[in-house]
Design a protein around this motif. Structure first.
Motif, short mmCIF file in Angstrom:
data_model
loop_
_atom_site.label_atom_id
_atom_site.label_comp_id
_atom_site.label_asym_id
_atom_site.label_seq_id
_atom_site.Cartn_x
_atom_site.Cartn_y
_atom_site.Cartn_z
N LEU A 157 6.49 -70.18 48.48
CA LEU A 157 7.24 -71.20 47.74
C LEU A 157 6.74 -71.33 46.30
O LEU A 157 7.51 -71.65 45.40
CB LEU A 157 7.14 -72.55 48.45
CG LEU A 157 7.88 -73.71 47.79
CD1 LEU A 157 9.39 -73.46 47.77
CD2 LEU A 157 7.57 -75.03 48.49
N LEU A 158 5.45 -71.06 46.07
CA LEU A 158 4.90 -71.22 44.73
C LEU A 158 5.63 -70.33 43.73
O LEU A 158 6.05 -70.79 42.65
CB LEU A 158 3.40 -70.89 44.72
CG LEU A 158 2.48 -71.65 45.66
CD1 LEU A 158 1.02 -71.28 45.38
CD2 LEU A 158 2.68 -73.14 45.55
N GLN A 159 5.77 -69.06 44.07
CA GLN A 159 6.40 -68.12 43.14
C GLN A 159 7.90 -68.37 43.04
O GLN A 159 8.48 -68.25 41.95
CB GLN A 159 6.12 -66.69 43.58
CG GLN A 159 4.65 -66.32 43.49
CD GLN A 159 4.37 -64.89 43.90
OE1 GLN A 159 5.21 -64.00 43.74
NE2 GLN A 159 3.19 -64.64 44.45
N LEU A 160 8.54 -68.73 44.15
CA LEU A 160 9.98 -69.01 44.11
C LEU A 160 10.26 -70.21 43.20
O LEU A 160 11.16 -70.15 42.35
CB LEU A 160 10.48 -69.31 45.52
CG LEU A 160 11.95 -69.75 45.64
CD1 LEU A 160 12.88 -68.66 45.14
CD2 LEU A 160 12.28 -70.12 47.09
N ALA A 161 9.49 -71.28 43.36
CA ALA A 161 9.68 -72.46 42.52
C ALA A 161 9.36 -72.16 41.07
O ALA A 161 10.03 -72.66 40.15
CB ALA A 161 8.81 -73.61 43.03
N ALA A 162 8.35 -71.33 40.84
CA ALA A 162 7.99 -70.97 39.47
C ALA A 162 9.14 -70.26 38.76
O ALA A 162 9.43 -70.54 37.59
CB ALA A 162 6.75 -70.09 39.47
N VAL A 163 9.82 -69.37 39.46
CA VAL A 163 10.98 -68.67 38.89
C VAL A 163 12.07 -69.67 38.54
O VAL A 163 12.67 -69.62 37.45
CB VAL A 163 11.50 -67.60 39.86
CG1 VAL A 163 12.85 -67.05 39.40
CG2 VAL A 163 10.50 -66.46 39.98
N ALA A 184 0.38 -71.19 34.81
CA ALA A 184 -0.18 -70.26 35.79
C ALA A 184 0.34 -70.61 37.17
O ALA A 184 0.70 -71.76 37.44
CB ALA A 184 -1.71 -70.30 35.79
N ILE A 185 0.39 -69.60 38.04
CA ILE A 185 0.61 -69.81 39.47
C ILE A 185 -0.73 -69.53 40.13
O ILE A 185 -1.25 -68.41 40.04
CB ILE A 185 1.70 -68.89 40.05
CG1 ILE A 185 3.05 -69.16 39.36
CG2 ILE A 185 1.85 -69.11 41.55
CD1 ILE A 185 3.35 -68.16 38.28
N ARG A 243 9.77 -60.96 37.94
CA ARG A 243 10.41 -61.92 37.04
C ARG A 243 9.37 -62.76 36.32
O ARG A 243 9.49 -63.04 35.12
CB ARG A 243 11.35 -62.81 37.86
CG ARG A 243 12.14 -63.82 37.05
CD ARG A 243 13.29 -63.16 36.33
NE ARG A 243 14.02 -64.13 35.52
CZ ARG A 243 13.69 -64.44 34.26
NH1 ARG A 243 12.65 -63.86 33.67
NH2 ARG A 243 14.41 -65.31 33.59
N LEU A 244 8.34 -63.18 37.02
CA LEU A 244 7.30 -63.99 36.42
C LEU A 244 6.47 -63.19 35.42
O LEU A 244 6.07 -63.71 34.36
CB LEU A 244 6.40 -64.58 37.50
CG LEU A 244 7.08 -65.62 38.42
CD1 LEU A 244 6.21 -65.92 39.62
CD2 LEU A 244 7.37 -66.90 37.64
N ALA A 245 6.20 -61.94 35.76
CA ALA A 245 5.44 -61.08 34.83
C ALA A 245 6.21 -60.88 33.54
O ALA A 245 5.64 -60.91 32.44
CB ALA A 245 5.15 -59.74 35.50
#
Length: 478
Positions: A159-165, A176-177, A209-211
């Protein structure tokens, strides 16, 4: 008497209601909030134009609208803004809604009450601007608003990376994540995800996507402190070892105006426990969940549990369990439900989630390293040190804490502090988290006006007591 009552209009509850209605059963779907959809399929406010939301939410909104369209079925009565604050083993529900207090007697009940986000407190976690990841998502999905402009996201899980996107696409800067587990720990569990190509692909796409957006992912780190005067202004992260203990000398400070945390989820079992349903300890997620048979029926005949309340499983498992329980409840009433067998698909979805649970488990070192002065129970201002003192003095079960320091006796009734307190007590008393147990569920499960509780007593014979179905004697309302 109502044929089928479904409690909770998230993915599992809506799926169950639609399946049962299509079989011919009359269904009453009760939702505590203003609109159906739950957290996952949260729909934007009517005043919010869709173009204000990030494109990364498009699929979510589209699938949600498709699912919710099934609620137009003539056999479904949807009651929003209505709280089920008590349920008895014989399927009598006590409600509080726009029309005040009411009661329902159901032939079958399907409980889809969802889950709560797990938090791990740290110094500064009560500052304005520190929220859960889910709260940030709800603000974005429901109102098109960002919780902050420069956000630190910390905890563990996909969920951390999904929400970050989603937050990044909406215009936020992701400082940061911070993921609790290291890359090496992920590799050690990689074989468990064999065949789960869709989930692997989604994770890789989110990382890409985050990178591209310049959002760093810090593997093997945790947030340990937040600073600020009137709101959060700085977050401190630190590298952790395999147990979750901070590595000395590895601290980093990040200037932020919001911190979003999530360490997984805990099933919301209050209603199933009030109904007398058997609970089981889920070792993958270190939490209690409601036990069911393969048809999602609990140990109490006629009461079903679907979605996160029967074990954290994600949206795919929730939708399938809703279909299984909706069909089974309708069939018990004599209707011919859709005979399509989804059990194999359901088992596959559950297997994938269990693998993820092992990969993203909460580490005990986080709780061991928690300073004594950190407030764990915000309602009653009980600190980690007070919990440790109580455990050393003999409070080895969560219910024992109430007599020592009132932990869990506030407005949230232990929903937030309970899982944290269990970890601290277990470590201090040298017992398992399972043995530390849960706080006993009390009615009303959420605050309602006293007149609403009194209305239940007025309907009883003079002098009769209102029994607390989960122990500690009886409660009398006068």
């Amino acid at each position: 008497m109502v044929e089928i009552v479904v409690i909770g209009a998230g993915p599992a509850g809506v799926s169950a209601a639609v399946t049962a209605a299509q079989a011919g059963a009359r269904v009453t779907l009760i939702e505590e909030y203003a609109r159906p959809g739950g957290q996952y399929y949260k729909q934007p406010a009517e005043s919010l134009h869709a173009r204000k939301l990030p494109h990364s939410l498009d699929d979510n909104l589209h699938h949600g609208r498709e699912l919710l369209a099934g609620l137009r079925h003539p056999n479904i009565e949807l009651r929003c803004n209505t709280l089920v604050w008590n349920i008895t083993p014989d399927r009598v529900l006590h409600l509080y809604g726009p029309g005040g207090a009411s009661r329902l007697q159901a032939q079958k009940v399907i409980i889809a009450s969802g889950a709560y986000e797990r938090v791990v407190p740290f110094p500064g976690w009560t500052l304005p601007g520190v929220t859960t990841v889910g709260a940030a998502q709800l603000l974005l999905k429901g109102q098109g608003l960002l919780v902050g402009q420069k956000i630190l996201i910390a905890g563990t899980g996909p969920l951390l990376q999904l929400a970050a996107v989603q937050l990044f696409d909406a215009g936020a800067e992701i400082a940061a994540i911070v993921e609790l587990h290291s890359r090496m720990e992920f590799f050690s569990h990689a074989a468990k995800l064999f065949g789960q190509w869709a989930k692997i692909g989604q994770g890789l796409e989110n990382q890409k996507r985050l990178a591209e957006g310049g959002a760093p992912i810090k593997f093997g780190y945790a947030i340990v402190r937040a600073f600020g005067e009137t709101q959060v202004e700085e977050g401190v992260i630190v590298k952790v070892d395999s147990e979750g203990r901070p590595v000395p000398g590895s601290e980093e400070s990040l200037a932020v105006d919001a911190v979003c945390i999530n360490f997984g989820f805990v099933p919301a079992t209050e209603l199933t426990r009030l109904a007398g349903c058997e609970q089981r300890f889920d070792p993958n997620f270190r939490s209690f969940a409601t036990a069911t048979n393969p048809e999602c029926e609990t140990s109490v005949r006629g009461v079903f549990a679907v979605g996160e309340v029967r074990g954290i499983g994600g949206v795919e498992a929730a939708l399938l369990e809703g279909r299984i329980a909706g069909a089974a409840a309708a069939q018990q009433l004599g209707y011919r439900a859709d005979g399509h067998d989804v059990h194999k698909e359901w088992q596959k979805a559950r297997a994938a989630v269990e693998a993820l649970g092992a990969m993203f488990a909460v580490k005990p070192g986080l709780f061991a390293a928690m300073p004594d002065d950190v407030v764990v129970c915000r309602c009653e201002e009980v600190t980690a040190g007070a919990l440790r003192d109580a455990a050393r003095a003999g409070a080895h079960h969560l219910n024992s804490l109430k007599a020592w320091n009132r932990c869990g006796m506030g407005r949230c009734q232990g929903r937030i502090c309970g899982p944290v307190a269990a970890q601290i007590v277990a470590a201090e008393a040298r017992v398992s988290v399972e043995a530390a147990g849960m706080f006993t569920t009390r009615i009303p499960i959420k605050p309602v006006p006293l007149s609403v509780v009194g209305a239940v007593e007025e309907a009883r014979p003079a002098g009769a007591a209102m029994e607390d179905h989960v122990g500690y004697g009886k409660a009398m309302v006068r």
